[in-house]
Motif scaffolding. Structure first.
Motif, PDB file in Angstrom:
ATOM      1  N   GLU A 176       1.019  -1.225  -0.074  1.00  0.00           N
ATOM      2  CA  GLU A 176       0.066  -0.016  -0.089  1.00  0.00           C
ATOM      3  C   GLU A 176       0.757   1.113  -0.064  1.00  0.00           C
ATOM      4  O   GLU A 176       1.809   1.427   0.918  1.00  0.00           O
ATOM      5  CB  GLU A 176      -0.924  -0.039   1.341  1.00  0.00           C
ATOM      6  CG  GLU A 176      -1.760   1.254   1.253  1.00  0.00           C
ATOM      7  CD  GLU A 176      -2.437   1.298   2.775  1.00  0.00           C
ATOM      8  OE1 GLU A 176      -2.111   0.439   3.643  1.00  0.00           O
ATOM      9  OE2 GLU A 176      -3.158   2.374   2.866  1.00  0.00           O
ATOM     10  N   VAL A 177       0.675   2.268  -0.856  1.00  0.00           N
ATOM     11  CA  VAL A 177       1.353   3.515  -1.016  1.00  0.00           C
ATOM     12  C   VAL A 177       0.824   4.279   0.218  1.00  0.00           C
ATOM     13  O   VAL A 177      -0.154   4.503   0.264  1.00  0.00           O
ATOM     14  CB  VAL A 177       1.117   4.141  -2.357  1.00  0.00           C
ATOM     15  CG1 VAL A 177       1.514   5.466  -2.333  1.00  0.00           C
ATOM     16  CG2 VAL A 177       1.577   3.146  -3.644  1.00  0.00           C
ATOM     17  N   GLN A 178       1.850   4.800   0.863  1.00  0.00           N
ATOM     18  CA  GLN A 178       1.747   5.717   1.854  1.00  0.00           C
ATOM     19  C   GLN A 178       2.763   6.909   1.712  1.00  0.00           C
ATOM     20  O   GLN A 178       3.758   6.695   1.620  1.00  0.00           O
ATOM     21  CB  GLN A 178       1.784   5.185   3.221  1.00  0.00           C
ATOM     22  CG  GLN A 178       0.732   4.361   3.589  1.00  0.00           C
ATOM     23  CD  GLN A 178       0.538   3.851   5.130  1.00  0.00           C
ATOM     24  OE1 GLN A 178       1.745   3.455   5.920  1.00  0.00           O
ATOM     25  NE2 GLN A 178      -0.646   3.886   5.852  1.00  0.00           N
ATOM     26  N   LEU A 179       2.213   8.155   1.946  1.00  0.00           N
ATOM     27  CA  LEU A 179       2.868   9.505   1.879  1.00  0.00           C
ATOM     28  C   LEU A 179       2.639  10.155   3.071  1.00  0.00           C
ATOM     29  O   LEU A 179       1.366  10.542   3.366  1.00  0.00           O
ATOM     30  CB  LEU A 179       2.495  10.319   0.760  1.00  0.00           C
ATOM     31  CG  LEU A 179       2.976   9.470  -0.737  1.00  0.00           C
ATOM     32  CD1 LEU A 179       2.627  10.373  -1.853  1.00  0.00           C
ATOM     33  CD2 LEU A 179       4.538   9.324  -1.061  1.00  0.00           C
ATOM     34  N   VAL A 180       3.374  10.402   3.939  1.00  0.00           N
ATOM     35  CA  VAL A 180       3.264  11.169   5.231  1.00  0.00           C
ATOM     36  C   VAL A 180       3.947  12.365   5.414  1.00  0.00           C
ATOM     37  O   VAL A 180       5.283  12.318   5.595  1.00  0.00           O
ATOM     38  CB  VAL A 180       3.465  10.115   6.635  1.00  0.00           C
ATOM     39  CG1 VAL A 180       3.158  10.687   7.599  1.00  0.00           C
ATOM     40  CG2 VAL A 180       2.637   8.809   6.472  1.00  0.00           C
ATOM     41  N   GLU A 181       3.251  13.461   5.375  1.00  0.00           N
ATOM     42  CA  GLU A 181       3.998  14.763   5.320  1.00  0.00           C
ATOM     43  C   GLU A 181       4.160  15.289   7.009  1.00  0.00           C
ATOM     44  O   GLU A 181       3.327  14.790   7.763  1.00  0.00           O
ATOM     45  CB  GLU A 181       3.296  15.885   4.716  1.00  0.00           C
ATOM     46  CG  GLU A 181       3.080  15.656   3.204  1.00  0.00           C
ATOM     47  CD  GLU A 181       1.724  14.809   2.794  1.00  0.00           C
ATOM     48  OE1 GLU A 181       1.352  15.128   1.933  1.00  0.00           O
ATOM     49  OE2 GLU A 181       1.151  14.249   3.827  1.00  0.00           O
ATOM     50  N   SER A 182       4.995  16.073   7.107  1.00  0.00           N
ATOM     51  CA  SER A 182       5.338  16.433   8.584  1.00  0.00           C
ATOM     52  C   SER A 182       6.266  17.847   8.335  1.00  0.00           C
ATOM     53  O   SER A 182       6.705  18.162   7.308  1.00  0.00           O
ATOM     54  CB  SER A 182       6.062  15.369   9.634  1.00  0.00           C
ATOM     55  OG  SER A 182       7.434  14.991   8.800  1.00  0.00           O
ATOM     56  N   GLY A 183       6.418  18.667   9.282  1.00  0.00           N
ATOM     57  CA  GLY A 183       6.889  19.719   9.420  1.00  0.00           C
ATOM     58  C   GLY A 183       6.652  21.020   9.304  1.00  0.00           C
ATOM     59  O   GLY A 183       7.229  21.929   9.343  1.00  0.00           O
ATOM     60  N   GLY A 184       5.165  21.139   9.152  1.00  0.00           N
ATOM     61  CA  GLY A 184       4.498  22.426   9.053  1.00  0.00           C
ATOM     62  C   GLY A 184       4.529  22.978  10.311  1.00  0.00           C
ATOM     63  O   GLY A 184       4.744  22.460  11.394  1.00  0.00           O
ATOM     64  N   GLY A 185       3.783  24.358  10.358  1.00  0.00           N
ATOM     65  CA  GLY A 185       3.725  25.036  11.519  1.00  0.00           C
ATOM     66  C   GLY A 185       3.273  26.314  11.368  1.00  0.00           C
ATOM     67  O   GLY A 185       3.239  26.790  10.229  1.00  0.00           O
ATOM     68  N   LEU A 186       3.705  27.100  12.524  1.00  0.00           N
ATOM     69  CA  LEU A 186       3.321  28.719  12.336  1.00  0.00           C
ATOM     70  C   LEU A 186       4.734  29.196  12.145  1.00  0.00           C
ATOM     71  O   LEU A 186       5.478  29.014  13.060  1.00  0.00           O
ATOM     72  CB  LEU A 186       2.542  29.143  13.452  1.00  0.00           C
ATOM     73  CG  LEU A 186       2.480  30.515  13.724  1.00  0.00           C
ATOM     74  CD1 LEU A 186       1.629  31.253  12.616  1.00  0.00           C
ATOM     75  CD2 LEU A 186       1.862  30.828  14.916  1.00  0.00           C
TER      76      LEU A 186
END
Length: 122
Positions: free
Chosen positions: A1-11
């Motif tokens: 199963e293809v998974q793409l997990v983004e992180s690192g965003g914020g204010l």
């Protein structure tokens, strides 16, 4: 199963920096072109940047050229977006996207992640 997990965003304040990451799994990451796209509040999707499978060629939307840098670590199956000199108009949900094998940003993508929110405000 293809998974793409983004992180690192914020204010972040205008002029600041953020680095987004996208952890990929379920496919041979090193053989696929990837991109970042974004969606600002009340607006449609905007393509931001693309990178070929080996990382040797990158391309950017005019709105981010000279401020954002896309890169990838194929050994770690991770896509990055370094965002510098951020502006309020960069506020959006950022998504990493995968293209079908042999296709790039001139084609439609086939998978995307859940997105990470970037807010640029003082």
């Amino acid at each position: 199963e293809v998974q793409l997990v983004e992180s690192g965003g914020g204010l972040v304040q205008p002029g600041g920096s953020l680095r987004l990451s996208c952890a990929a799994s379920g496919f041979t990451f090193s053989t696929y072109c990837m991109s970042w796209v974004r969606q600002a509040p009340g607006k449609g999707l905007e393509w931001v940047s693309g990178i070929v499978s080996g990382g040797g060629t990158t391309t950017y939307a005019d709105s981010v050229k000279g401020r954002f840098t896309i890169s990838r670590d194929n050994a770690e199956n991770t896509l990055y977006l370094q965002m510098d000199r951020l502006k309020p108009e960069d506020t959006a949900v950022y998504y990493c996207v995968k293209y079908p094998y042999g296709r790039n940003w001139y084609a439609g993508y086939d998978y995307w992640g859940q997105g990470t929110q970037v807010t640029v405000s003082s």
